[in-house]
Design a protein around this motif. Structure first.
Motif, PDB file in Angstrom:
ATOM      1  N   ALA A   1      -5.197  -0.661   5.039  1.00 22.09           N
ATOM      2  CA  ALA A   1      -4.351  -1.490   4.836  1.00 22.09           C
ATOM      3  C   ALA A   1      -4.977  -2.508   5.248  1.00 22.09           C
ATOM      4  O   ALA A   1      -5.387  -3.635   4.139  1.00 22.09           O
TER       5      ALA A   1
ATOM      6  N   ILE B   1       3.320  -1.723   4.226  1.00 20.33           N
ATOM      7  CA  ILE B   1       2.434  -0.420   3.333  1.00 20.33           C
ATOM      8  C   ILE B   1       4.387   0.341   2.852  1.00 20.33           C
ATOM      9  O   ILE B   1       5.329   0.093   3.311  1.00 20.33           O
TER      10      ILE B   1
ATOM     11  N   THR C   1      -4.407   4.601   7.903  1.00 16.51           N
ATOM     12  CA  THR C   1      -3.965   3.912   7.124  1.00 16.51           C
ATOM     13  C   THR C   1      -3.732   2.950   7.305  1.00 16.51           C
ATOM     14  O   THR C   1      -4.606   1.917   6.497  1.00 16.51           O
TER      15      THR C   1
ATOM     16  N   LEU D   1       0.440  -0.967   0.011  1.00 16.86           N
ATOM     17  CA  LEU D   1      -0.207  -0.252   0.256  1.00 16.86           C
ATOM     18  C   LEU D   1       0.763   1.136   0.486  1.00 16.86           C
ATOM     19  O   LEU D   1       1.646   1.581   0.479  1.00 16.86           O
TER      20      LEU D   1
ATOM     21  N   ALA E   1      -3.312  -5.765   2.693  1.00 10.08           N
ATOM     22  CA  ALA E   1      -2.530  -5.412   2.537  1.00 10.08           C
ATOM     23  C   ALA E   1      -1.420  -5.915   3.808  1.00 10.08           C
ATOM     24  O   ALA E   1      -1.531  -4.932   5.036  1.00 10.08           O
TER      25      ALA E   1
ATOM     26  N   ILE F   1       1.012  -4.273  11.267  1.00 11.50           N
ATOM     27  CA  ILE F   1       2.097  -3.757   9.534  1.00 11.50           C
ATOM     28  C   ILE F   1       3.573  -3.507   8.954  1.00 11.50           C
ATOM     29  O   ILE F   1       3.725  -2.487  10.388  1.00 11.50           O
TER      30      ILE F   1
END
Length: 148
Positions: free
Chosen positions: A77, A85, A73, A5, A82, A111
């Motif tokens: 994600a 990042i 964000t 992402l 996702a 993440i």
């Protein structure tokens, strides 16, 4: 499937952004360019116009999607599946900011953030610089990607 992402307000999407996206593409099965609506940043162009502009730049590249978002964000994600990042870094200041963001994103969601350092020839290119030059009527075409 490995999904990256690549996030930003992209106002405008510069040759520096394109360079980061192009370099991130081989790392992932799919790269989502996530165009953020930010209340804390000046966004001269409407979200839809920015999304359409980036879509036209990557037209015909099947593993790139361009989507708007207006939440965190990490929430974007999660919605998109996702696990990474992608962020570009031009300077030490960028690095410190991105490290802080990466730390909190990892703490809240697990993440990972992948930092790609800018091409040295592009480290001076920023959206805010392009907007500033535009405001004085200067031609900024050399700082914007060519549309295929």
């Amino acid at each position: 499937m490995r999904i990256g992402l690549f996030t930003g307000t992209f106002d405008p999407f510069t040759i520096g952004h394109k360079s980061i996206a192009d370099r991130a593409l081989p790392l992932f099965d799919k790269l989502i360019i996530a165009v953020a609506l930010s209340n804390s940043k000046h966004t001269a162009k409407e979200m839809e116009e920015r999304v359409d502009n980036i879509k036209s730049i990557f037209q015909g590249i099947d593993n790139v999607e361009v989507k708007p978002y207006s939440d965190l964000t990490i929430d974007m994600a999660k919605r998109e599946g996702a696990k990474f990042i992608v962020r570009g870094v031009r300077s030490v200041n960028d690095f410190e900011y991105e490290r802080e963001q990466a730390d909190i994103n990892h703490r809240l969601s697990g993440i990972e953030t992948v930092l790609l350092f800018s091409d040295p020839n592009l480290s001076g290119v920023s959206s805010s610089m392009v907007r500033e030059l535009q405001s004085f009527g200067k031609d900024v075409s050399e700082f914007l990607p060519k549309k295929d």
